[in-house]
Design a protein around this motif. Structure first.
Motif, PDB file in Angstrom:
ATOM      1  N   UNK A 138      -1.442  -4.015  11.497  1.00  0.00           N
ATOM      2  CA  UNK A 138       0.025  -3.536  11.508  1.00  0.00           C
ATOM      3  C   UNK A 138       0.713  -3.947  10.427  1.00  0.00           C
ATOM      4  N   UNK A 139       0.371  -5.187  10.018  1.00  0.00           N
ATOM      5  CA  UNK A 139       1.197  -5.764   8.589  1.00  0.00           C
ATOM      6  C   UNK A 139       0.570  -4.981   7.551  1.00  0.00           C
ATOM      7  N   UNK A 140      -0.509  -4.732   7.317  1.00  0.00           N
ATOM      8  CA  UNK A 140      -0.885  -3.945   6.262  1.00  0.00           C
ATOM      9  C   UNK A 140      -0.362  -2.531   6.013  1.00  0.00           C
TER      10      UNK A 140
ATOM     11  N   UNK B 268       5.544  -0.278   0.069  1.00  0.00           N
ATOM     12  CA  UNK B 268       5.108  -0.551  -1.394  1.00  0.00           C
ATOM     13  C   UNK B 268       4.538  -1.801  -1.541  1.00  0.00           C
ATOM     14  N   UNK B 269       4.040  -2.364  -0.422  1.00  0.00           N
ATOM     15  CA  UNK B 269       3.140  -3.512  -0.820  1.00  0.00           C
ATOM     16  C   UNK B 269       1.596  -3.102  -0.586  1.00  0.00           C
ATOM     17  N   UNK B 270       0.827  -3.303  -1.649  1.00  0.00           N
ATOM     18  CA  UNK B 270      -0.378  -2.093  -1.630  1.00  0.00           C
ATOM     19  C   UNK B 270      -1.505  -3.152  -1.711  1.00  0.00           C
ATOM     20  N   UNK B 271      -1.481  -4.352  -2.113  1.00  0.00           N
ATOM     21  CA  UNK B 271      -2.544  -5.350  -2.205  1.00  0.00           C
ATOM     22  C   UNK B 271      -2.310  -6.567  -1.265  1.00  0.00           C
ATOM     23  N   UNK B 272      -3.834  -6.923  -0.581  1.00  0.00           N
ATOM     24  CA  UNK B 272      -3.799  -8.021   0.402  1.00  0.00           C
ATOM     25  C   UNK B 272      -4.978  -8.863   0.106  1.00  0.00           C
ATOM     26  N   UNK B 273      -4.800 -10.236   0.465  1.00  0.00           N
ATOM     27  CA  UNK B 273      -5.668 -11.192   0.519  1.00  0.00           C
ATOM     28  C   UNK B 273      -5.841 -11.666   1.712  1.00  0.00           C
TER      29      UNK B 273
ATOM     30  N   UNK C 249      -4.667  -2.288  -6.396  1.00  0.00           N
ATOM     31  CA  UNK C 249      -4.128  -2.087  -5.169  1.00  0.00           C
ATOM     32  C   UNK C 249      -4.957  -2.003  -3.913  1.00  0.00           C
ATOM     33  N   UNK C 250      -5.648  -3.132  -3.477  1.00  0.00           N
ATOM     34  CA  UNK C 250      -6.764  -3.222  -2.759  1.00  0.00           C
ATOM     35  C   UNK C 250      -6.669  -4.361  -1.780  1.00  0.00           C
ATOM     36  N   UNK C 251      -7.284  -4.247  -0.604  1.00  0.00           N
ATOM     37  CA  UNK C 251      -7.391  -5.078   0.377  1.00  0.00           C
ATOM     38  C   UNK C 251      -8.608  -5.902   0.171  1.00  0.00           C
TER      39      UNK C 251
END
Ligand code: F6P
Length: 321
Positions: free
Chosen positions: A206-208, A215-220, A164-166
Motif C-alpha cells: 500500500x505504501x509503495x 511521485x516517490x518511485x524508488x524503494x529499498x 526508479x525501481x523497487x
C-alpha cells in the motif's frame, strides 16, 4: 588452580575482529607470563589435537585482517560425549589450565556444557556479526558487518533512484533483525522486515502504490534472512502491485573485510579482559560491552534469546520514509 598455560580458539561463524581478539589474548597473555596455545578450527582442533604454541610474532600483521588465522568451524562432533571426552583428553595432555573461546551464542552453549562436565575454566569473548549474545550490547564484528551492508545499500540506492525501481535487499541475521534494522535506518531505506515483527506485506505494498501516486518511485526494503527470503518477498510485491522488483542478497560478504576501528578496539579490549578473568579465577562467563563498559555475563544468561529493543528504531524507519 594455578593458571600457567591457556588456549585460545575461534568457533562458529567468523566475525571481523576475531584476529585482533586473538592478538590481544596472545600478547597480553604472554605479558602476564602465560604460555598461550592456538587451537585450529574451533572445537574440532581440540578433538583432533590440532593446536600449537603461539608467540608474539605468531600474531603479527593480523590486526587489520578479517576472518580468523586460527580458522573456525561448526562442529557437530563436539555435541557428542565421545567428542567432548577427546577434547578434554587434549586439554589434559597439553597441560592447558584455561580456555578462551571467541564466538557467539552457539559457541557459548557448547562452552557452558563443556565447563559443566569437565570443570576446565573457560571465558568466552562475544564475537558474531548477528549481535545476538544476551546481556551484551555489541559483539565483535557487528559494526564491521553493518558498515559493509550499509556501503552496499548506498550503492544500490544510486541505481534504484536512477531507474526508479523497487529493491529488496537481504542481509544476514538468522534469528535477529539487528543488522537489518540498523542498516535500514542508517541507509534511509523505505521499509524493513525482521523476525521480531510480524510481516505486513499488504501495508508495505500500500505504501509503495501510494508513494508512486505522489511521485516517490524508488524503494529499498531491507529483509533480515531470518524473516524470509528476499526473492519470495519481491515476487509477492510484484504480484500485489504489478511493479517490477530487483533482489540483492548480500550474504557472506557481510562476514568479511578489514574490521572497523570499533570492532578492533572492542576485540583488543576484550582479549585482555578475558585473560584477566581467567587469571582472577573467573569461569563459565562471556565478556562483552554493555552501556559503554566491559561486562561479564554468565554463559547460561548469555545463551538465552536476546530481546531486541526495536520499537523506536522500527517506527523511525517508517516515519522517516
Ligand atoms: O554468524 C552468523 C551468521 O552469519 C548468520 O547471520 C547466518 O545465518 C549464518 O551465520 C550463516 O552460517 P554459515 O556461514 O554456516 O552458512
Amino acid at each position: 588452580m594455578a593458571m600457567n598455560k591457556i588456549a585460545v580458539l575461534t568457533t562458529g561463524g567468523d566475525a571481523p575482529g576475531m584476529n585482533p581478539a586473538i592478538r590481544s589474548v596472545v600478547r597480553y597473555g604472554i605479558s602476564q607470563k602465560l604460555e598461550v596455545m592456538g587451537v585450529f578450527r574451533g572445537w574440532w582442533g581440540l578433538i583432533n589435537e590440532e593446536l600449537k604454541a603461539l608467540n608474539h610474532r605468531s600474531v603479527s600483521g593480523i590486526i587489520n585482517q578479517g576472518g580468523t588465522i586460527l580458522k573456525t568451524a561448526r562442529c557437530a562432533e563436539f555435541k557428542t560425549e565421545e567428542g567432548q571426552d577427546r577434547a578434554h583428553n587434549t586439554i589434559k595432555k597439553y597441560g592447558i589450565d584455561g580456555l578462551v573461546v571467541i564466538g557467539g551464542n552457539g559457541s557459548f552453549t557448547a562452552a557452558h556444557e563443556f565447563y559443566r562436565k569437565y570443570k576446565v575454566p573457560v571465558v568466552g569473548i562475544a564475537a558474531s556479526i548477528d549481535n545476538d549474545v544476551n546481556g551484551i550490547d555489541y559483539t565483535i564484528g557487528t559494526d564491521t558487518a553493518i558498515n559493509t551492508a550499509l556501503d552496499a545499500i548506498d550503492k544500490i540506492r544510486d541505481t534504484a533512484t536512477s531507474m526508479e525501481r523497487i529493491f529488496v535487499v537481504e542481509v544476514m541475521g538468522r534469528d535477529s533483525g539487528f543488522i537489518a534494522l540498523t542498516v535500514a535506518l542508517a541507509g534511509g531505506c523505505e521499509d524493513v522486515i525482521i523476525p521480531e515483527k510480524k510481516l505486513d506485506l499488504e501495508a508495505i505494498c500500500h505504501g509503495i502504490v501510494h508513494g508512486n501516486l505522489v511521485g516517490k518511485m524508488s524503494w529499498i526494503i531491507v529483509v533480515a534472512e531470518g524473516a524470509g527470503k528476499a526473492v519470495d518477498i519481491a515476487r509477492q510485491i510484484t504480484e500485489i502491485t504489478s511493479l517490477e522488483t530487483r533482489v540483492v542478497v548480500l550474504g557472506h560478504v557481510q562476514r568479511g573485510g578489514s574490521p572497523t576501528a570499533v570492532s578492533r578496539d572492542l576485540a583488543l579490549t576484550l582479549g585482555k579482559y578475558a585473560v584477566d578473568c581467567l587469571l582472577e579465577g573467573k569461569t563459565d562467563i562471556a565478556v562483552g560491552a554493555s552501556c559503554g563498559k566491559m561486562v561479564e555475563v554468565a554463559f547460561e544468561i548469555a545463551i538465552q534469546k536476546k530481546e531486541l529493543k526495536i520499537e523506536n528504531l522500527f517506527n523511525l524507519v517508517k516515519v522517516l520514509t
